[in-house]
Scaffold this motif. Structure first.
Motif, PDB file in Angstrom:
ATOM      1  N   SER A 285       0.861  -1.082  -0.078  1.00 45.31           N
ATOM      2  CA  SER A 285      -0.096   0.115   0.166  1.00 45.31           C
ATOM      3  C   SER A 285       0.877   1.154   0.146  1.00 45.31           C
ATOM      4  O   SER A 285       1.952   1.152   0.484  1.00 45.31           O
ATOM      5  N   GLN A 414       0.307 -10.004   3.106  1.00 45.29           N
ATOM      6  CA  GLN A 414      -0.293  -9.065   1.936  1.00 45.29           C
ATOM      7  C   GLN A 414      -1.789  -9.214   1.977  1.00 45.29           C
ATOM      8  O   GLN A 414      -2.483  -8.108   1.943  1.00 45.29           O
ATOM      9  N   GLU A 415      -2.513 -10.216   1.942  1.00 45.69           N
ATOM     10  CA  GLU A 415      -3.999 -10.282   2.011  1.00 45.69           C
ATOM     11  C   GLU A 415      -4.503  -9.850   3.207  1.00 45.69           C
ATOM     12  O   GLU A 415      -5.565  -9.416   3.197  1.00 45.69           O
ATOM     13  N   LYS A 418      -4.375  -6.090   3.105  1.00 44.47           N
ATOM     14  CA  LYS A 418      -5.675  -5.830   2.167  1.00 44.47           C
ATOM     15  C   LYS A 418      -6.894  -5.916   2.659  1.00 44.47           C
ATOM     16  O   LYS A 418      -7.788  -4.999   2.619  1.00 44.47           O
ATOM     17  N   ASN A 422      -9.350  -2.779   3.508  1.00 48.22           N
ATOM     18  CA  ASN A 422     -10.793  -2.713   2.935  1.00 48.22           C
ATOM     19  C   ASN A 422     -11.924  -2.515   3.659  1.00 48.22           C
ATOM     20  O   ASN A 422     -12.648  -1.669   3.522  1.00 48.22           O
TER      21      ASN A 422
END
Length: 426
Positions: A285, A414-415, A418, A422
């Motif tokens: 990000s 990473q997930e 995210k 979100n």
């Protein structure tokens, strides 16, 4: 592992043997050789397997060893050679790839020899000219590279790691040095004094004195440097961060010079366009600034954090279980030196108590160090308190699991980032 032939197959598993098969005897399976012989197999060495598969002198094998930088060096070298018109294959920490196509998921940094030969075979069949492989100290010690003839060897650096296996740094250095003791072509980090090597056919790269030198370098927004080799001078521009990546680039420039003997500027131009490797200083990000990196050794962490000196840092990190315990407190001290906020959490605890690992890591850190066992909660806390700082999440890189008590649970830094971002946006 089995490799099919026109009139049979090769295997390194005695349970697969049928009459007429070839059993490839290695350091790890030699105790089963008599069983394979009784089952009707013909016993052969890895070198004989290479000849039977028709791989001898069909492709140039490049071996990269060192504590840190092997993966980035491998992918950057493949990128450079590809830009210069040569198909490549890669095998290492991230898995195995042939001309950019993944053919095997990640496993051991250096696979068992027959598995490696299967990758080389596919690379040859796809007309690759170079097979670039990471060579771990475990693989050297366990002779997992038996029979391979290296056209070129690259040494990146040496610092504390794997002492759970090697028992001492001196032994670790001895094993690494043994890979570089022959007369093959070599590219050596001349600024690292922890290694011994055979100087015959060796080129050194350096920021001080060597065959390939970087000077007048700037590291603020990517890498800009002047590169010199003998009387040649060239300009390097690369969208990577940190002095450690300048060293990786120098290793690649030296390797390409050895392999192709092109003019220096053409080689430096060949590095252009490289976008990095997943989990290696990977920007997940931009706003907020969040970076994921694989750094899991004292030296690796120091290099990553020092490359962002001047920025305020929040660092989430831990240490792996069932591995070298002596480096844990050292890692904590290094993070404490650079981080505005340090959060110690679980990495892959494996069979160890994660809280015990965290306490060892934090043992020499300030009392206000944050300790959160659940890695997802640790990342969430870091994002919640982030206010203009750069958030670094270290240790796992592109791993997509977390190993706890022998079970690999799905987990991606990473997930997780995210997902949290979100939810915040909503």
């Amino acid at each position: 592992m089995k490799i099919a032939l026109n009139n049979g197959f090769l295997t390194d598993n005695s349970n697969d043997v049928t009459a007429g098969a070839y059993f490839v005897v290695t350091n790890s399976n030699s105790k089963y050789a008599d069983d394979a012989l009784d089952a009707g197999a013909k016993l052969i060495s890895p070198r004989q397997a290479i000849e039977i598969l028709g791989l001898k002198e069909r492709i140039k094998i490049i071996g990269i060893t060192g504590t840190n930088g092997k993966t980035t060096t491998a992918f950057l070298l493949a990128h450079t050679l590809s830009n210069l018109g040569y198909k490549c294959a890669i095998s290492g920490t991230c898995g195995s790839f042939v001309d950019g196509r993944q053919i095997a998921k990640k496993g051991l940094t250096t696979s068992q020899i027959l598995e490696t030969l299967s990758y080389i075979k596919e690379a040859v069949e796809c007309d690759c000219k170079y097979f670039i492989m990471e060579v771990s100290s475990h693989a050297i010690s366990q002779n997992r590279i038996e029979g391979l003839e290296f056209a070129l060897k690259i040494f990146t650096n040496l610092s504390q790691d794997h002492l759970d296996f090697h028992k001492s740094f001196d032994e670790y250095a001895r094993v690494k040095s043994s890979f570089l003791s022959d007369s093959s072509d070599k590219i050596i980090n001349g600024d690292d004094k922890n290694i011994s090597y055979n100087a015959l056919n060796a080129l050194t790269y350096s920021l001080k004195n060597g065959n390939i030198i970087a000077s007048n370098f700037e590291l603020k927004d990517g890498i800009i440097a002047t590169i010199q080799s003998n009387s040649e001078i060239a300009n390097l521009s690369l969208n990577l961060h940190g002095k450690f990546n300048l060293y990786n680039a120098l290793g690649v420039i030296g390797a390409t010079k050895k392999l192709l003997n092109l003019d220096l500027q053409s080689i430096c131009d060949g590095l252009k366009g490289f976008k990095g490797v997943a989990g290696r200083m990977e920007i997940v990000s931009h706003k907020p600034a969040i970076i994921v990196d694989f750094a899991h050794t004292p030296d690796g962490i120091e290099k990553v954090l020092s490359s962002l000196e001047g920025s305020e840092l929040i660092v989430v990190f831990g240490a792996g279980g069932d591995r070298d315990k002596s480096k844990r407190a050292i890692m904590g001290q290094i993070v404490a030196k650079y981080a505005k906020v340090a959060i110690v959490t679980s990495d892959n605890p494996r069979s160890e108590d994660p809280n015990s690992i965290i306490e060892q890591v934090a043992s020499k850190m300030p009392p206000n160090t944050i300790k959160i066992t659940d890695r997802k909660e640790a990342i969430k806390r870091a994002i919640d308190i982030q206010n203009g700082e750069v958030l670094l999440i270290l240790g796992k890189g592109d791993e997509d699991y977390q190993e706890i008590n022998g079970i690999k649970y799905p987990f991606s830094d990473q997930e997780v980032v995210k997902e949290i971002l979100n939810k915040k946006d909503k």
